[in-house]
Design an enzyme around this catalytic site. Structure first.
Site, PDB file in Angstrom:
ATOM      1  N   CYS A  43      42.284  45.285  39.170  1.00 20.05           N
ATOM      2  CA  CYS A  43      42.622  44.629  40.438  1.00 20.05           C
ATOM      3  C   CYS A  43      41.583  43.545  40.658  1.00 20.05           C
ATOM      4  CB  CYS A  43      42.608  45.639  41.584  1.00 20.05           C
ATOM      5  SG  CYS A  43      42.781  44.891  43.238  1.00 20.05           S
ATOM      6  N   CYS A  50      45.840  37.426  41.170  1.00 18.32           N
ATOM      7  CA  CYS A  50      46.339  38.729  41.625  1.00 18.32           C
ATOM      8  C   CYS A  50      47.190  39.298  40.506  1.00 18.32           C
ATOM      9  CB  CYS A  50      47.159  38.561  42.901  1.00 18.32           C
ATOM     10  SG  CYS A  50      47.994  40.066  43.462  1.00 18.32           S
TER      11      CYS A  50
END
Length: 283
Positions: free
Chosen positions: A198, A91
């Site tokens: 992302c 992440c």
């Protein structure tokens, strides 16, 4: 190392595979970790995988840095009873706000590997370069710092792919396509390279490529992160070794079955297939 990993008590979860299996844990707020776990599984199928998601608290993007740090620490600690040889923070937001704290707590016993958008390789071939990311990331000092460091002389355009990570989490195909279309419409014409900023976005990379058309090269980081993880634990890539697969799935710290909904994405489908016969699946 044993102290950092935790010996485990009677009430702690136990992995199904033999304790001789080497394991790597992946932590993320949601499904973004699937592509990273799949990349490592492709390079070293014999590694057991522990997947730690945080559905109770996602998304992390709108949260404060302190909240993100606290949550990613909790997700990582939940994997320790499975004795991982390394932990991958799959992440970007959690890597920015939690990586230093994780390393301070867990290393050198358990190496911690973070994720960074692949701006350096994208910019190496010249511009223009677009970076799709969450709204929070596109306006962040973090992204500006990466661009200044690795693409200072290259035209670079941050593009907020509004709602795309959430659409991927929901598995809503129409919403996914709508969000990709929105981001594509805000991507300047003539862009040569696209960086996926992302970890979720790589799960729908084929749709992204289709929306942008020919001539745009997409850069993502799962393979690079997998190779770095292997270096940290002293292994070489070897796709021919016997397959292990997913040892455990944790949802906000709770052990659970593998969701069959992951099969909507190629990376998830491969992980489910690797775990067939070893776990109970949930619909």
């Amino acid at each position: 190392m044993d102290a950092a990993r935790g010996e485990g008590g009677a009430d702690e979860p136990r992995a199904e595979a033999s304790q001789s299996t080497r394991r790597v844990a992946f932590v993320d707020s949601g499904l973004g970790l699937l592509g990273y776990a799949d990349a490592l599984h492709t390079l070293r199928p014999d590694l057991g995988l522990v997947l730690s998601l945080d559905p109770d608290n996602m998304p992390y993007g709108p949260r404060t840095p302190g909240e993100v740090q606290r949550l990613i620490l909790a997700s990582a600690r939940a994997t320790l009873p499975y004795r991982p040889d390394a932990i991958v923070v799959a992440c970007n937001t959690a890597s920015v706000h939690g990586l230093d704290a994780l390393r301070a707590e867990l290393e050198p016993g358990v190496p911690v590997v973070g994720t960074v958008p692949a701006i350096r390789p994208a910019a190496a071939g010249g511009g223009p370069v677009a970076v799709w990311a969450t709204a929070a990331t596109t306006s962040s000092d973090y992204l500006r710092g990466l661009v200044d460091a690795f693409a200072a002389d290259v035209e670079t355009y941050p593009v907020a792919a509004l709602g795309l990570a959430e659409a991927i989490e929901s598995g809503d195909d129409r919403s996914i396509d709508d969000c990709i279309a929105y981001a594509a419409s805000h991507t300047p014409a003539g862009v040569r390279a696209l960086v996926l900023g992302c970890t979720h976005y790589g799960l729908v990379v084929d749709r992204v490529v289709a929306a942008l058309g020919d001539g745009v090269t997409v850069f993502d980081s799962p393979v690079a992160v997998a190779r770095q993880t292997l270096r940290r634990i002293g292994l070489e890539p070897d796709p021919s070794v016997p397959e292990a697969g997913v040892d455990a799935v944790l949802m906000s710290g709770r052990a659970g079955p593998l969701p069959t909904s992951w099969g909507a994405f190629p990376a998830g489908e491969r992980l489910l297939r690797s775990a067939a016969g070893r776990h109970t699946l949930s619909s």
